[in-house]
Design an enzyme around this catalytic site. Structure first.
Site, PDB file in Angstrom:
ATOM      1  N   ASP A 136      -7.788  -5.210  -0.159  1.00  0.00           N
ATOM      2  CA  ASP A 136      -8.361  -5.587  -1.549  1.00  0.00           C
ATOM      3  C   ASP A 136      -8.214  -7.172  -1.623  1.00  0.00           C
ATOM      4  O   ASP A 136      -8.841  -7.832  -2.377  1.00  0.00           O
ATOM      5  CB  ASP A 136      -7.709  -4.995  -2.895  1.00  0.00           C
ATOM      6  CG  ASP A 136      -8.073  -3.577  -2.875  1.00  0.00           C
ATOM      7  OD1 ASP A 136      -9.594  -3.443  -3.098  1.00  0.00           O
ATOM      8  OD2 ASP A 136      -7.227  -2.552  -2.820  1.00  0.00           O
TER       9      ASP A 136
ATOM     10  N   HIS B  36       0.998  -1.227  -0.072  1.00  0.00           N
ATOM     11  CA  HIS B  36       0.194   0.087  -0.017  1.00  0.00           C
ATOM     12  C   HIS B  36       1.085   1.220   0.004  1.00  0.00           C
ATOM     13  O   HIS B  36       1.886   1.258   0.690  1.00  0.00           O
ATOM     14  CB  HIS B  36      -0.960   0.141   1.074  1.00  0.00           C
ATOM     15  CG  HIS B  36      -2.052   0.890   1.190  1.00  0.00           C
ATOM     16  ND1 HIS B  36      -1.883   2.305   1.438  1.00  0.00           N
ATOM     17  CD2 HIS B  36      -3.245   0.550   0.712  1.00  0.00           C
ATOM     18  CE1 HIS B  36      -3.125   2.793   1.070  1.00  0.00           C
ATOM     19  NE2 HIS B  36      -3.963   1.827   0.763  1.00  0.00           N
TER      20      HIS B  36
END
Ligand code: CMC
Length: 443
Positions: A378, A320
């Site tokens: 996700d 991320h």
């Protein structure tokens, strides 16, 4: 039981704090240093160009705060995410999505009356104009639902342009309720369209998350019986995606809105920005990657590829930009994901067993551990949504559904900001030096 809050330093304003910048010609310029509630201090460079003739340079906004915001706070190093000061873990465990929408929009948790009125308003705006169906029917049968969403949400601006004066707080509020309500209906329509099923009308006796599942999975001949686990998982998914401060899509909505454009068109711009695999398309990419990996025996080979800088393959659902620690949303969604897999008895299905094995191996691999590349939200949302029966290409639209309230809250904040002006980034020009036009016959 109350969630134990992590310790966070609260900054107090300091009058006259400055940073001094020395320019190559020896001039020194004092720049104000500003403090937020939490997080890094910021150097205010707004007047730098006017006072010195220099721009700042920061592609990808690696060190640049583009606005003041009091909606969401992220501490990526420590894996903390707060909405209006409330930790995401507590909201995901205790709040309904509608409550979180109210919180993001209006800055406080609603009391019972406020919540009932807000819920009633959202519920009674879920129907879309019947003509919108005609519009949607124009798409190719195999159109990606994200393309359908960009176009159809953008088309709402044609239905509601006259009554959308962005300088009028009441009209802004009405547009906001409409967008949050109709987004669920349009998202379900895109889902039905993708699989050739008829559109299913909203049901006012269901809450937001359950109604959305009903619109996606009921058919005119049979109403889906939404289970508690499914409704809770959908609610959590929406809460966890509701806002994430100044990411690519939120910044897009703000930039589009900074020209005072129609809010439905601004949200359509946000959907477009979200679509890419580095942002909201990652959940879809996770499932495609799992399908590409195929079997457990191939995991090590794909991990090797992910580490190879000459190979474009990356492990989707890992890493991320902001969280260099565990993504707090991922931790919560991991639990929901397991609940759904258990309830639907899908834990042993090959694709889900493969995902769990990949997670285990990557979390023990030095390349991923040393770079703090953990599974992100996700990774689990892709697995959970697939288990719930959503087609893979519907995952980014579902992300957009949850994120709509964040976009529109950011839009409200931008419009109301006393510093609001049209966003206009600067650039470092690296093109050809000034030159004369060359006639065609001399080229
Ligand atoms: N697989 C393999 N290596 C990776 C990955 C990955 N998924 N992510 C980062 N790295 C490596 C990267 O190559 C770099 O290695 P080195 O230090 O040797 O050069 C190191 O880890 C640090 O990464 P970075 O380039 O600083 O990370 P970034 O902030 O530029 O990119 C990212 C963040 C999310 C785009 C990236 O991690 C990625 O592409 N992940 C896969 C896609 C994905 O899951 N995206 C969803 C993000 S969460 C959704 C949202 O909030 O919008």
């Amino acid at each position: 039981m109350n969630y134990v809050l992590p310790e966070l330093e609260t900054l107090e304003p300091v009058e006259g704090e400055k940073a001094t910048l020395t320019l190559p010609d020896g001039r020194q310029v004092d720049l104000p240093v500003l403090r937020g509630t939490h997080g890094p201090k910021v150097v205010d460079v707004q007047k730098l160009y006017r006072d010195t003739g220099y721009f700042t340079y920061d592609p990808g906004f690696m060190s640049t705060a583009s606005c003041d915001s009091s909606i969401t706070y992220i501490d990526g190093e420590r894996g903390i995410l707060l909405h209006r000061g409330y930790p995401i873990e507590e909201l995901a465990a205790k709040a309904s999505f509608i409550e979180v929408c109210y919180l993001l929009l209006y800055g406080k948790l609603p009391d019972a009356g406020e919540l009932a009125a807000f819920d009633d308003s959202i519920t009674h705006h879920t129907l879309v104009h019947e003509k919108l169906k005609t519009f949607l029917n124009g798409y190719r049968r195999d159109a990606h639902p994200m393309a359908v969403m960009v176009g159809t949400v953008g088309a709402l601006s044609a239905f509601y342009h006259e009554e959308t004066d962005v300088t009028d707080p009441e009209e802004r509020d009405l547009a906001t309720h409409r967008i949050i309500a109709k987004m669920a209906t349009i998202c379900a329509m895109a889902s039905n369209y993708a699989i050739g099923q008829p559109f299913v009308y909203p049901q006012n006796d269901l809450d937001y998350a359950a109604n959305f599942l009903h619109m996606c999975f009921s058919v005119p001949t049979e109403r889906m019986q939404v289970t508690l686990v499914q409704a809770r998982a959908m609610n959590r998914f929406l809460v966890l995606h509701a806002d994430h401060e100044q990411n690519a899509s939120a910044a897009t909505v703000r930039i589009a809105g900074s020209s005072q454009a129609n809010p439905y068109a601004c949200v359509a711009a946000g959907i477009a920005s979200l679509w890419g695999p580095a942002h909201g398309g990652a959940n879809e990419a996770v499932l495609k990657m799992l399908e590409e990996i195929g079997t457990r025996d191939n995991i090590l080979m794909f991990l090797k590829r992910a580490k190879d800088k000459t190979d474009p393959f990356r492990l989707m659902g890992f890493g991320h930009r902001v969280y260099k620690n565990y993504d707090p949303r991922a931790r919560v969604l991991r639990d929901s994901c397991h609940e759904v897999l258990d309830e639907l008895d899908k834990r042993d299905e090959p694709v889900f067993a493969l995902a769990m094995e990949l997670e285990r191996i990557a979390l023990e691999d030095d390349y991923f551990v040393s770079r703090k590349l953990f599974p992100n939200v996700d990774f689990y949302s892709g697995i959970m949504l697939r288990a719930m029966g959503f087609p893979t290409e519907m995952f980014p639209p579902l992300f957009a559904l949850g994120r709509t309230v964040g976009w529109i809250s950011q839009w409200h904040e931008m419009i109301q900001s006393p510093n609001q002006r049209i966003d206009r980034p600067r650039q470092r020009y690296t093109g050809a030096p000034i030159r004369n036009y060359v006639p065609l016959e001399q080229r």
